[in-house]
Design a protein around this motif. Structure first.
Motif, PDB file in Angstrom:
ATOM      1  N   THR A   7       0.633  -1.439  -0.008  1.00  0.00           N
ATOM      2  CA  THR A   7      -0.034  -0.047   0.198  1.00  0.00           C
ATOM      3  C   THR A   7       0.883   0.958  -0.118  1.00  0.00           C
ATOM      4  OG1 THR A   7      -1.764  -1.114   1.117  1.00  0.00           O
ATOM      5  CG2 THR A   7      -1.416   1.088   1.643  1.00  0.00           C
ATOM      6  N   ARG A   8       2.295   1.456   1.300  1.00  0.00           N
ATOM      7  CA  ARG A   8       3.031   2.449   0.663  1.00  0.00           C
ATOM      8  C   ARG A   8       3.384   2.949  -0.568  1.00  0.00           C
ATOM      9  NH1 ARG A   8       4.644   0.560   6.771  1.00  0.00           N
ATOM     10  NH2 ARG A   8       6.677  -0.387   5.173  1.00  0.00           N
ATOM     11  N   ARG A   9       3.674   1.417  -0.886  1.00  0.00           N
ATOM     12  CA  ARG A   9       4.890   1.709  -2.448  1.00  0.00           C
ATOM     13  C   ARG A   9       3.806   2.141  -3.297  1.00  0.00           C
ATOM     14  NH1 ARG A   9       6.426  -3.409  -4.606  1.00  0.00           N
ATOM     15  NH2 ARG A   9       5.157  -4.762  -2.898  1.00  0.00           N
ATOM     16  N   SER A  10       2.361   1.640  -3.536  1.00  0.00           N
ATOM     17  CA  SER A  10       1.558   2.151  -4.541  1.00  0.00           C
ATOM     18  C   SER A  10       0.915   3.808  -4.572  1.00  0.00           C
ATOM     19  CB  SER A  10       0.156   1.166  -4.638  1.00  0.00           C
ATOM     20  OG  SER A  10       1.201  -0.039  -4.401  1.00  0.00           O
ATOM     21  N   ARG A  11       1.228   4.398  -3.299  1.00  0.00           N
ATOM     22  CA  ARG A  11       0.106   5.346  -2.824  1.00  0.00           C
ATOM     23  C   ARG A  11       1.088   6.487  -3.296  1.00  0.00           C
ATOM     24  NH1 ARG A  11       0.620   5.727   3.628  1.00  0.00           N
ATOM     25  NH2 ARG A  11       2.973   6.240   3.644  1.00  0.00           N
ATOM     26  N   ASP A  12       3.187   6.032  -3.520  1.00  0.00           N
ATOM     27  CA  ASP A  12       3.931   7.176  -4.214  1.00  0.00           C
ATOM     28  C   ASP A  12       4.512   6.697  -4.683  1.00  0.00           C
ATOM     29  OD1 ASP A  12       6.161   8.472  -3.403  1.00  0.00           O
ATOM     30  OD2 ASP A  12       6.412   8.413  -1.100  1.00  0.00           O
ATOM     31  N   ALA A  13       4.527   7.603  -5.863  1.00  0.00           N
ATOM     32  CA  ALA A  13       5.795   7.207  -6.926  1.00  0.00           C
ATOM     33  C   ALA A  13       7.132   7.302  -7.335  1.00  0.00           C
ATOM     34  CB  ALA A  13       4.626   7.561  -8.508  1.00  0.00           C
ATOM     35  N   LYS A 152      -1.261  12.808   2.408  1.00  0.00           N
ATOM     36  CA  LYS A 152      -1.033  12.076   1.224  1.00  0.00           C
ATOM     37  C   LYS A 152      -0.739  12.310   0.401  1.00  0.00           C
ATOM     38  CE  LYS A 152      -4.615  10.188  -1.489  1.00  0.00           C
ATOM     39  NZ  LYS A 152      -6.354   9.542  -1.996  1.00  0.00           N
ATOM     40  N   LEU A 153      -0.182  13.517  -0.002  1.00  0.00           N
ATOM     41  CA  LEU A 153       0.832  14.111  -1.253  1.00  0.00           C
ATOM     42  C   LEU A 153       2.191  15.335  -1.031  1.00  0.00           C
ATOM     43  CD1 LEU A 153      -2.019  15.340  -3.503  1.00  0.00           C
ATOM     44  CD2 LEU A 153      -1.214  12.972  -3.754  1.00  0.00           C
ATOM     45  N   VAL A 154       1.840  15.492   0.282  1.00  0.00           N
ATOM     46  CA  VAL A 154       3.329  16.122   0.033  1.00  0.00           C
ATOM     47  C   VAL A 154       4.223  15.791   1.531  1.00  0.00           C
ATOM     48  CG1 VAL A 154       4.042  18.519   1.306  1.00  0.00           C
ATOM     49  CG2 VAL A 154       1.815  18.356  -0.171  1.00  0.00           C
ATOM     50  N   SER A 155       5.293  15.379   0.894  1.00  0.00           N
ATOM     51  CA  SER A 155       6.204  15.388   2.032  1.00  0.00           C
ATOM     52  C   SER A 155       7.966  16.570   2.742  1.00  0.00           C
ATOM     53  CB  SER A 155       7.164  13.873   1.749  1.00  0.00           C
ATOM     54  OG  SER A 155       6.065  12.824   2.040  1.00  0.00           O
ATOM     55  N   LEU A 156       8.570  16.154   3.133  1.00  0.00           N
ATOM     56  CA  LEU A 156       9.796  17.056   2.599  1.00  0.00           C
ATOM     57  C   LEU A 156      10.642  15.877   3.015  1.00  0.00           C
ATOM     58  CD1 LEU A 156       9.196  19.681   6.297  1.00  0.00           C
ATOM     59  CD2 LEU A 156       8.328  19.516   4.004  1.00  0.00           C
ATOM     60  N   LEU A 157      12.289  15.992   2.514  1.00  0.00           N
ATOM     61  CA  LEU A 157      13.133  15.297   2.357  1.00  0.00           C
ATOM     62  C   LEU A 157      14.548  16.145   3.154  1.00  0.00           C
ATOM     63  CD1 LEU A 157      12.404  14.436  -1.385  1.00  0.00           C
ATOM     64  CD2 LEU A 157      11.490  13.570   0.675  1.00  0.00           C
ATOM     65  N   ALA A 158      15.220  15.323   3.451  1.00  0.00           N
ATOM     66  CA  ALA A 158      16.684  15.889   4.155  1.00  0.00           C
ATOM     67  C   ALA A 158      17.245  14.664   3.532  1.00  0.00           C
ATOM     68  CB  ALA A 158      16.752  15.606   5.445  1.00  0.00           C
ATOM     69  N   GLU A 159      19.044  14.507   3.056  1.00  0.00           N
ATOM     70  CA  GLU A 159      19.265  13.818   2.206  1.00  0.00           C
ATOM     71  C   GLU A 159      21.120  14.638   3.003  1.00  0.00           C
ATOM     72  OE1 GLU A 159      18.204  12.175  -1.142  1.00  0.00           O
ATOM     73  OE2 GLU A 159      20.464  12.068  -2.068  1.00  0.00           O
ATOM     74  N   GLY A 186       2.148  11.560  -5.891  1.00  0.00           N
ATOM     75  CA  GLY A 186       0.486  10.218  -5.539  1.00  0.00           C
ATOM     76  C   GLY A 186       1.466   9.439  -6.560  1.00  0.00           C
ATOM     77  N   ARG A 187      -0.199   8.368  -6.781  1.00  0.00           N
ATOM     78  CA  ARG A 187       0.156   6.793  -7.116  1.00  0.00           C
ATOM     79  C   ARG A 187       0.875   6.774  -8.478  1.00  0.00           C
ATOM     80  NH1 ARG A 187      -2.736   2.326  -5.925  1.00  0.00           N
ATOM     81  NH2 ARG A 187      -2.662   2.024  -8.130  1.00  0.00           N
ATOM     82  N   ALA A 188       0.135   7.785  -9.736  1.00  0.00           N
ATOM     83  CA  ALA A 188       1.445   7.870 -10.940  1.00  0.00           C
ATOM     84  C   ALA A 188       1.949   8.922 -10.979  1.00  0.00           C
ATOM     85  CB  ALA A 188      -0.165   8.204 -11.932  1.00  0.00           C
ATOM     86  N   TRP A 189       2.227   9.727 -10.157  1.00  0.00           N
ATOM     87  CA  TRP A 189       3.494  10.922 -10.342  1.00  0.00           C
ATOM     88  C   TRP A 189       3.995  10.955  -9.264  1.00  0.00           C
ATOM     89  CZ3 TRP A 189       2.277  15.565  -7.730  1.00  0.00           C
ATOM     90  CH2 TRP A 189       1.514  15.618  -7.424  1.00  0.00           C
ATOM     91  N   GLY A 190       4.998  12.379 -10.029  1.00  0.00           N
ATOM     92  CA  GLY A 190       5.709  12.614  -7.990  1.00  0.00           C
ATOM     93  C   GLY A 190       6.295  13.789  -8.665  1.00  0.00           C
ATOM     94  N   VAL A 191       7.208  14.925  -7.742  1.00  0.00           N
ATOM     95  CA  VAL A 191       8.019  16.101  -8.502  1.00  0.00           C
ATOM     96  C   VAL A 191       8.594  16.003  -7.185  1.00  0.00           C
ATOM     97  CG1 VAL A 191       7.918  18.700  -8.844  1.00  0.00           C
ATOM     98  CG2 VAL A 191       5.822  16.853 -10.045  1.00  0.00           C
ATOM     99  N   ASP A 192      10.487  15.874  -6.704  1.00  0.00           N
ATOM    100  CA  ASP A 192      10.587  16.821  -5.522  1.00  0.00           C
ATOM    101  C   ASP A 192      11.603  17.942  -6.563  1.00  0.00           C
ATOM    102  OD1 ASP A 192      10.415  14.151  -4.673  1.00  0.00           O
ATOM    103  OD2 ASP A 192      11.832  13.700  -4.967  1.00  0.00           O
ATOM    104  N   LEU A 193      11.366  18.867  -5.291  1.00  0.00           N
ATOM    105  CA  LEU A 193      12.359  20.215  -5.590  1.00  0.00           C
ATOM    106  C   LEU A 193      12.917  20.452  -4.440  1.00  0.00           C
ATOM    107  CD1 LEU A 193       8.612  22.567  -6.414  1.00  0.00           C
ATOM    108  CD2 LEU A 193      10.489  21.010  -8.280  1.00  0.00           C
ATOM    109  N   ALA A 194      14.051  20.265  -4.469  1.00  0.00           N
ATOM    110  CA  ALA A 194      15.145  20.720  -4.129  1.00  0.00           C
ATOM    111  C   ALA A 194      16.610  21.601  -4.009  1.00  0.00           C
ATOM    112  CB  ALA A 194      15.938  19.400  -3.322  1.00  0.00           C
ATOM    113  N   LEU A 195      16.625  22.222  -2.877  1.00  0.00           N
ATOM    114  CA  LEU A 195      18.595  22.933  -2.889  1.00  0.00           C
ATOM    115  C   LEU A 195      19.360  22.050  -2.275  1.00  0.00           C
ATOM    116  CD1 LEU A 195      17.410  26.370  -1.733  1.00  0.00           C
ATOM    117  CD2 LEU A 195      17.839  25.337  -3.905  1.00  0.00           C
ATOM    118  N   MET A 196      20.569  21.966  -2.904  1.00  0.00           N
ATOM    119  CA  MET A 196      21.644  21.404  -2.632  1.00  0.00           C
ATOM    120  C   MET A 196      22.574  21.678  -3.115  1.00  0.00           C
ATOM    121  SD  MET A 196      20.604  17.584  -4.499  1.00  0.00           S
ATOM    122  CE  MET A 196      20.846  15.929  -3.560  1.00  0.00           C
TER     123      MET A 196
END
Length: 224
Positions: A7-13, A152-159, A186-196
């Motif tokens: 379920t987790r793998r399906s909801r997040d592209a 459901k659609l928004v996450s924060l990322l750090a790396e 979402g299930r069928a799409w994803g966009v990551d926006l970040a500064l590195m």
């Protein structure tokens, strides 16, 4: 525990990576995806099973010689539980079309992903590591990333990613990359926006660059 993970793998592209660092997860069986990194770098992937995913990454031909940097990777899970996943990764990276050198070097590594909760995995931490097998010029790549799901659609990322030479011939080739951003997925799409921020170990970052990755994913109708 076996029901929650698909379920987790399906909801997040973008569930199979943080920014650059891989997670210990794959896309569901039969799914296909196309990801554009920084617009010019294209990755195509296909999951031959729920545990194994194959990806090919390349740029369009560059320069008069039509040089193409490329990478092929196979990720296979060896453990998937509700709060921990472990995967092994075999890769080959190289250059095609360059007169002085055309060929590929092998890389071997793996990834571990830990989830703070067993149901939604709203907070996860991933560690990825690989070794470029280049004899005396071997290089060790490491990455640590975290994902904090806000909705459901928004996450924060750090790396944080590091490049460490293992011998004197490439002793000055160390590198450090630190990134943070937001994910819309979402299930069928994803966009990551970040500064590195990029630089060398124990030095101030030499540059700060925008990072964008966009994905379209096809999921089979049988996927939950």
């Amino acid at each position: 525990t076996a029901v929650a993970a698909p379920t987790r793998r399906s909801r997040d592209a973008h569930h199979d990576r943080v920014l650059i660092t891989p997670t210990a997860e794959t896309n569901p069986k039969g799914s296909f995806y196309a990801t554009s990194y920084e617009i010019v770098l294209l990755q195509l992937g296909y999951s031959v099973s729920d545990n194994t995913q194959i990806s090919v990454t390349a740029t369009p031909p560059l320069g008069e010689q039509a040089v193409v940097p490329a990478d092929i990777s196979v990720k296979t899970l060896v453990l998937r539980e509700a709060q921990v996943s472990v995967a092994v990764i075999a890769s080959a990276s190289g250059i095609v079309g360059f007169e002085e050198f055309s060929g590929f070097l092998g890389r071997a590594g793996g990834a571990v992903t830990l989830c703070a909760d067993a149901v939604n995995c709203s907070v996860s931490f991933s560690i990825g590591s690989s070794l470029a097998l280049a004899g005396p010029a071997s290089i060790w790549f490491n990455g640590v990333g975290a994902t904090f799901r806000l909705s459901k659609l928004v996450s924060l990322l750090a790396e944080v990613d590091t490049l460490l030479p293992l011998s004197e011939p490439v002793g000055e080739a160390n590198g450090l990359l630190v990134g943070a951003g937001v994910r819309l997925s979402g299930r069928a799409w994803g966009v990551d926006l970040a500064l590195m921020a990029a630089g060398k170990a124990r030095e101030k970052p030499s540059s700060v660059l925008p990072f964008i990755a966009a994905t379209f994913r096809y999921l089979p109708a049988t996927c939950p």
